[in-house]
Design a protein around this motif. Sequence first.
Motif, PDB file in Angstrom:
ATOM      1  N   SER A   1       0.824  -1.201   0.000  1.00  9.85           N
ATOM      2  CA  SER A   1       0.000   0.000   0.000  1.00  9.85           C
ATOM      3  C   SER A   1       0.864   1.260   0.000  1.00  9.85           C
ATOM      4  N   GLU A   2       0.209   2.384  -0.023  1.00 12.97           N
ATOM      5  CA  GLU A   2       0.909   3.667   0.046  1.00 12.97           C
ATOM      6  C   GLU A   2       1.585   3.883   1.401  1.00 12.97           C
ATOM      7  N   TYR A   3       1.279   3.035   2.379  1.00 13.37           N
ATOM      8  CA  TYR A   3       1.846   3.169   3.728  1.00 13.37           C
ATOM      9  C   TYR A   3       3.052   2.253   3.946  1.00 13.37           C
ATOM     10  N   ALA A   4       3.540   1.641   2.885  1.00 10.82           N
ATOM     11  CA  ALA A   4       4.661   0.694   3.008  1.00 10.82           C
ATOM     12  C   ALA A   4       5.940   1.348   3.520  1.00 10.82           C
ATOM     13  N   ASN A   5       6.059   2.655   3.400  1.00 12.56           N
ATOM     14  CA  ASN A   5       7.251   3.354   3.892  1.00 12.56           C
ATOM     15  C   ASN A   5       7.063   3.960   5.282  1.00 12.56           C
ATOM     16  N   HIS A   6       5.885   3.762   5.861  1.00 16.28           N
ATOM     17  CA  HIS A   6       5.623   4.295   7.203  1.00 16.28           C
ATOM     18  C   HIS A   6       6.475   3.545   8.228  1.00 16.28           C
ATOM     19  N   TYR A   7       6.914   4.252   9.235  1.00 11.88           N
ATOM     20  CA  TYR A   7       7.741   3.672  10.301  1.00 11.88           C
ATOM     21  C   TYR A   7       7.088   2.423  10.901  1.00 11.88           C
ATOM     22  N   ALA A   8       5.779   2.469  11.106  1.00  7.65           N
ATOM     23  CA  ALA A   8       5.082   1.338  11.746  1.00  7.65           C
ATOM     24  C   ALA A   8       5.198   0.066  10.925  1.00  7.65           C
ATOM     25  N   TYR A   9       5.254   0.194   9.611  1.00 13.12           N
ATOM     26  CA  TYR A   9       5.448  -1.003   8.796  1.00 13.12           C
ATOM     27  C   TYR A   9       6.920  -1.382   8.754  1.00 13.12           C
ATOM     28  N   LYS A  10       7.768  -0.423   8.467  1.00  9.16           N
ATOM     29  CA  LYS A  10       9.185  -0.719   8.271  1.00  9.16           C
ATOM     30  C   LYS A  10       9.869  -1.214   9.546  1.00  9.16           C
ATOM     31  N   ASN A  11       9.533  -0.635  10.689  1.00 13.61           N
ATOM     32  CA  ASN A  11      10.228  -0.981  11.938  1.00 13.61           C
ATOM     33  C   ASN A  11       9.426  -1.891  12.855  1.00 13.61           C
ATOM     34  N   ASN A  12       8.112  -1.727  12.887  1.00 17.34           N
ATOM     35  CA  ASN A  12       7.275  -2.541  13.772  1.00 17.34           C
ATOM     36  C   ASN A  12       6.665  -3.733  13.045  1.00 17.34           C
ATOM     37  N   LYS A  13       6.837  -3.776  11.728  1.00 18.48           N
ATOM     38  CA  LYS A  13       6.371  -4.894  10.898  1.00 18.48           C
ATOM     39  C   LYS A  13       4.859  -5.116  10.971  1.00 18.48           C
ATOM     40  N   VAL A  14       4.098  -4.030  11.094  1.00 14.19           N
ATOM     41  CA  VAL A  14       2.639  -4.127  11.113  1.00 14.19           C
ATOM     42  C   VAL A  14       2.149  -4.168   9.668  1.00 14.19           C
ATOM     43  N   ASP A  15       1.523  -5.292   9.264  1.00 15.05           N
ATOM     44  CA  ASP A  15       1.054  -5.425   7.880  1.00 15.05           C
ATOM     45  C   ASP A  15      -0.461  -5.325   7.743  1.00 15.05           C
ATOM     46  N   THR A  16      -1.159  -5.309   8.864  1.00 10.21           N
ATOM     47  CA  THR A  16      -2.601  -5.051   8.819  1.00 10.21           C
ATOM     48  C   THR A  16      -2.979  -4.276  10.069  1.00 10.21           C
ATOM     49  N   TYR A  17      -3.873  -3.297   9.906  1.00  7.96           N
ATOM     50  CA  TYR A  17      -4.194  -2.389  11.010  1.00  7.96           C
ATOM     51  C   TYR A  17      -5.614  -1.877  10.836  1.00  7.96           C
ATOM     52  N   ILE A  18      -6.313  -1.752  11.966  1.00  9.51           N
ATOM     53  CA  ILE A  18      -7.590  -1.051  12.007  1.00  9.51           C
ATOM     54  C   ILE A  18      -7.629  -0.308  13.338  1.00  9.51           C
ATOM     55  N   GLY A  19      -7.949   0.982  13.267  1.00  8.15           N
ATOM     56  CA  GLY A  19      -7.977   1.783  14.484  1.00  8.15           C
ATOM     57  C   GLY A  19      -8.997   2.903  14.374  1.00  8.15           C
ATOM     58  N   VAL A  20      -9.449   3.349  15.527  1.00  7.30           N
ATOM     59  CA  VAL A  20     -10.452   4.411  15.585  1.00  7.30           C
ATOM     60  C   VAL A  20     -10.132   5.306  16.784  1.00  7.30           C
ATOM     61  N   PRO A  21     -10.285   6.634  16.612  1.00  4.02           N
ATOM     62  CA  PRO A  21     -10.047   7.528  17.758  1.00  4.02           C
ATOM     63  C   PRO A  21     -11.039   7.239  18.880  1.00  4.02           C
ATOM     64  N   ILE A  22     -10.574   7.438  20.105  1.00  2.00           N
ATOM     65  CA  ILE A  22     -11.476   7.313  21.254  1.00  2.00           C
ATOM     66  C   ILE A  22     -11.492   8.639  22.011  1.00  2.00           C
ATOM     67  N   LEU A  23     -12.692   9.004  22.422  1.00  6.57           N
ATOM     68  CA  LEU A  23     -12.911  10.235  23.166  1.00  6.57           C
ATOM     69  C   LEU A  23     -13.311   9.873  24.583  1.00  6.57           C
ATOM     70  N   VAL A  24     -12.786  10.630  25.533  1.00 10.43           N
ATOM     71  CA  VAL A  24     -13.189  10.475  26.920  1.00 10.43           C
ATOM     72  C   VAL A  24     -13.657  11.849  27.378  1.00 10.43           C
TER      73      VAL A  24
END
Length: 176
Positions: free
Chosen positions: A107-130
């Motif tokens: 994907s376009e995120y292949a150069n992101h630190y999280a992929y390159k260094n943390n080896k995350v190849d699939t991700y889903i996240g949502v902001p949380i409000l308190v």
Amino acid sequence: VYTDITDRKKNEITVIRQQDALRALNEIASIPVFDAEEQLRSALLIGSRYLGLSCGNVSRVQGNQYQVKINVGQQCNRDLLAPLSNYFCEVTLLNNKLFCCDEISNSEYANHYAYKNNKVDTYIGVPILVQGKNYGVLSFYSEHSRYQAYDDLDKDFIQLLARWVCVALERWQYQS
């Protein structure tokens, strides 16, 4: 005579997945409230299982600093503050909405630190409000692709879970 049942099978699979999501959310809602932290950890385990991902986090973000508050699936130092830019939570918060990507390596995120260094190849996240303010991100991820895109059921599931997490975090802050 040939009858194409492709659409009927797709609908049956969707119904089964909706039932699985409802069961998982019901299981989360039924977790006893003895310890808010353990309740959140149990919810992350159920969410990880439903999404088929190995890791889940509730993170706290303050400015450009990222901190894991509750996690499942990997050991991490909860006292460690790290740059937000090291995680896909950064993308989630920049867009201020759900962010998901499978096969990040392609994907376009292949150069992101999280992929390159943390080896995350699939991700889903949502902001949380308190209490109406940005708190952090509820996220699930894995080093290995799911080999299927996140669909509306997955997105609805994590958004409903995020609402529950917000209430649990507010309760936890109140108890502290």
